[in-house]
Write a protein that holds these residues in place. Structure first.
Motif, PDB file in Angstrom:
ATOM      1  N   ASP A  60      -7.011  22.690  23.318  1.00  0.00           N
ATOM      2  CA  ASP A  60      -6.219  23.831  22.848  1.00  0.00           C
ATOM      3  C   ASP A  60      -4.854  23.411  22.325  1.00  0.00           C
ATOM      4  N   SER A  61      -4.304  22.389  22.934  1.00  0.00           N
ATOM      5  CA  SER A  61      -2.950  21.986  22.541  1.00  0.00           C
ATOM      6  C   SER A  61      -2.932  21.246  21.202  1.00  0.00           C
ATOM      7  N   TRP A  62      -4.091  20.994  20.670  1.00  0.00           N
ATOM      8  CA  TRP A  62      -4.133  20.376  19.338  1.00  0.00           C
ATOM      9  C   TRP A  62      -4.290  21.422  18.225  1.00  0.00           C
ATOM     10  N   GLN A  63      -4.421  22.648  18.640  1.00  0.00           N
ATOM     11  CA  GLN A  63      -4.551  23.700  17.630  1.00  0.00           C
ATOM     12  C   GLN A  63      -3.357  24.631  17.783  1.00  0.00           C
TER      13      GLN A  63
ATOM     14  N   ILE B 214       4.665  20.505  14.041  1.00  0.00           N
ATOM     15  CA  ILE B 214       4.709  19.102  14.441  1.00  0.00           C
ATOM     16  C   ILE B 214       5.541  18.923  15.711  1.00  0.00           C
ATOM     17  N   ASN B 215       6.715  19.525  15.713  1.00  0.00           N
ATOM     18  CA  ASN B 215       7.582  19.390  16.875  1.00  0.00           C
ATOM     19  C   ASN B 215       6.901  19.932  18.119  1.00  0.00           C
ATOM     20  N   ASN B 216       6.303  21.070  17.923  1.00  0.00           N
ATOM     21  CA  ASN B 216       5.574  21.710  18.997  1.00  0.00           C
ATOM     22  C   ASN B 216       4.452  20.796  19.509  1.00  0.00           C
TER      23      ASN B 216
ATOM     24  N   ASN C 217       2.006  17.581  23.641  1.00  0.00           N
ATOM     25  CA  ASN C 217       0.997  16.558  23.908  1.00  0.00           C
ATOM     26  C   ASN C 217       1.557  15.194  24.303  1.00  0.00           C
ATOM     27  N   LYS C 218       2.871  15.053  24.205  1.00  0.00           N
ATOM     28  CA  LYS C 218       3.496  13.751  24.510  1.00  0.00           C
ATOM     29  C   LYS C 218       2.778  12.618  23.768  1.00  0.00           C
ATOM     30  N   GLU C 219       2.125  11.768  24.519  1.00  0.00           N
ATOM     31  CA  GLU C 219       1.521  10.587  23.906  1.00  0.00           C
ATOM     32  C   GLU C 219       0.118  10.837  23.345  1.00  0.00           C
TER      33      GLU C 219
END
Lengths: 347, 347
Positions: B222-225, B239-241, B246-248
């Motif tokens: 989910d954190s990639w969308q 991008i910042n979000n 997601n950190k690394e």
DNA sequence: TATTGTAAAGAAACCGGTTACATAATAAAA
DNA sequence: TTTTATTATGTAACCGGTTTCTTTACAATA
């Protein structure tokens, strides 16, 4: 279209008046008794009646349409003028007929014919031919034939044999503005890339460039002014050329003949991992706003170009009477963005 | 316009035939004796006579004009469809009337009225409203009223209450194509940024994104969308979000809801001096071609959209008769450019 | 030669408004 | 009250094509 549409005669019958009265009510500029007027208006609203503009055009011999021929609406340089012209024309009751000639003179002829048949009240012609060393003889003939029937106006592209209004950006002044700005930012070594010698826009800009440098007593180095062309690839070429010829003694600021060229230059510098320049474009296309970094660029006065073109075309007295100067220059302005902030200079 | 123009009657008089005969010669589809025909044609050429299309329109009750309403021709997404439609319409004898509504429903109403008065034979409506959660009730009413008079067709934006043709890009398939490509390039961690939940385009794309990942058995994180919006700034934000959340553990490829968003993303990555991604846009606007690096993007089938729209509108039998599926999907295709070549992946 | 059929061309109505001109109705002036 | 302006409305021609309906011309058939 299919079923018989409702006409002023239908309205007239139901309102028990003549069609002339209905026509007068709609036109609004004739004396009609308030009572009659009300009655007619009510019925018009009842049926949501919309008068047939084709019939009106035929009868009044005015179509309230203007043809607008340009090479390619996909190019934001053209579309920005067009949209301003359209918005303004709308307020004056005119509709524009957009014709994309794709820089193809056959299509242009075809459209000229269509526009004439459709009885447009004037034609705005934009772009393309400024890039031709010699305007096509056929074209000049054709255009002057068109001009016998209706006013023609050219935006940013005057043809010599043609005695029509021409309105264009003062590009020389645009270059001057850029150099004023660069100088105020501390630049003394300024280059100009792109364009082709012999083509009007290029020549105007190059001359203005030289004059402005002279004005400030800055060095004019032939190797800092590089002809190449008008698109992104030409910009890349220009950079390579520039580096090769000048080795270490490079300018600190680069002006592009247009946005595309300077974007190409930016790209190539990035690729080569060099970034010694302030970059300034010309035209303020949508690419400039959205490029990376955002591009400082000279903007054409799009709004004024569009609005003045319409005004000149639809004001009959201005068009005909006095044969005053038919060549009108509009002032561009500088859109300052990040591509030439100090941060780029110091680097 | 000023001086009385030459008409079919003038031609008839000089040729010593009736106006009907001249009309027949011009139309070409009536029996006329070759001798008479010659005589008339000669005189037509002699005066370079051009029949008055307004009179013809009134008489035949056909204007050969089609209205094309879109939000902003300055946006290459719209202009690319428009120009294809225009070119094609020209070959069919039709002229397009471009109307920029500026996403303003008042202007849209105004133009609908103008187009109706001008007796256009159909209206193409593009864009804008797909971004509204709820279409304006007024608007639906107004449009269905218009539809009583002439065919209406929507490109890339269906309104639910409206039973008109709608032709649009199969955006879900577009996303699938992207993911097919990315997977074939070795990507397994794929993100999607931009858009707003609840808006049709976004929802379609997000769903297709999930489905495609599932198809390949890839992780759905989910954190990639990341929803954010539709313009460059929203891309930067995304991008910042993305990085913050997601950190690394970042994706290796990013799909943008459209070109603007992914260009914003690119820009922000550059600024942050990170470049871990393959970037893919959506729409194939002119920005994509000219961005740096050039952007891989899904292209709408501009040509087909434009041409099919015209065809559907001008083919009466198709329009009326069978109430077959009025919702037509066109296939997009991938325009592969440097923003997602392997070199970007390895880095 | 008389009759019939077909091709070619003209006359005139029509498309749906506008507007010059004529007339009717109303208000103002004599 | 009659005359004169003025206002309000109707009649009909007109814009420049198309097309239906007729008529005319000519060739084919009986």
């Amino acid at each position: 279209m299919e079923h018989k549409s409702i006409t002023i005669y239908d309205i007239a019958k139901e309102a028990q008046v003549s069609s002339a009265t209905v026509s007068r009510v709609i036109a609004g500029n004739y004396p009609v008794k308030e009572e009659t007027r009300k009655k007619v208006i009510d019925i018009i609203h009842k049926y949501d009646f919309q008068p047939n503009a084709v019939a009106r055009s035929l009868s009044k011999k005015e179509t309230k349409m203007i043809g607008f021929i340009l090479p390619d609406i996909t190019n934001s340089f053209f579309s920005q003028v067009f949209i301003e012209a359209e918005k303004y024309a709308l307020t004056k009751g005119y509709t524009l007929l957009l014709c994309n000639s794709m820089n193809n003179s056959e299509m242009e002829s075809k459209y000229l014919k269509i526009l004439a048949e459709r009885q447009v009240e004037g034609i705005i012609l934009m772009g393309g031919r400024i890039n031709k060393a010699l305007p096509d003889v056929m074209e000049v003939n054709e255009l002057s034939q068109v001009m016998d029937k209706m006013p023609v106006l050219m935006i940013n592209g005057k043809i010599d044999g043609l005695d029509c209004y021409s309105i264009r950006t003062d590009e020389a002044h645009g270059i001057e503005i850029i150099i004023d700005h660069l100088v105020s930012q501390g630049h003394e070594k300024i280059g100009l890339i792109g364009g082709i010698e012999g083509i009007t826009t290029t020549d105007i800009k190059v001359e203005a460039y030289r004059n402005a440098l002279t004005k400030y007593g800055l060095p004019i180095r032939d190797s800092w002014q590089i002809y190449s062309g008008f698109d992104i690839e030409r910009g890349e070429e220009a950079i390579n050329n520039l580096i090769e010829v000048n080795k270490e003694d490079l300018p600190t600021a680069l002006i592009g003949i247009n946005d595309l060229v300077i974007i190409g230059a930016l790209k190539e510098c990035r690729r080569k991992k060099i970034n010694p320049f302030a970059f300034v474009g010309f035209d303020n296309t949508d690419l400039a706003k959205n490029s990376n970094p955002e591009l400082t660029t000279v903007s054409h006065p799009y709004k004024e170009l569009g609005e003045n073109a319409i005004d000149l075309l639809i004001q009959p007295q201005l068009n005909q009477k006095k044969s005053e100067n038919k060549d009108i220059l509009m002032e561009p302005y500088l859109e300052v963005r990040e591509s030439c902030r100090k941060i780029f200079i110091e680097k």
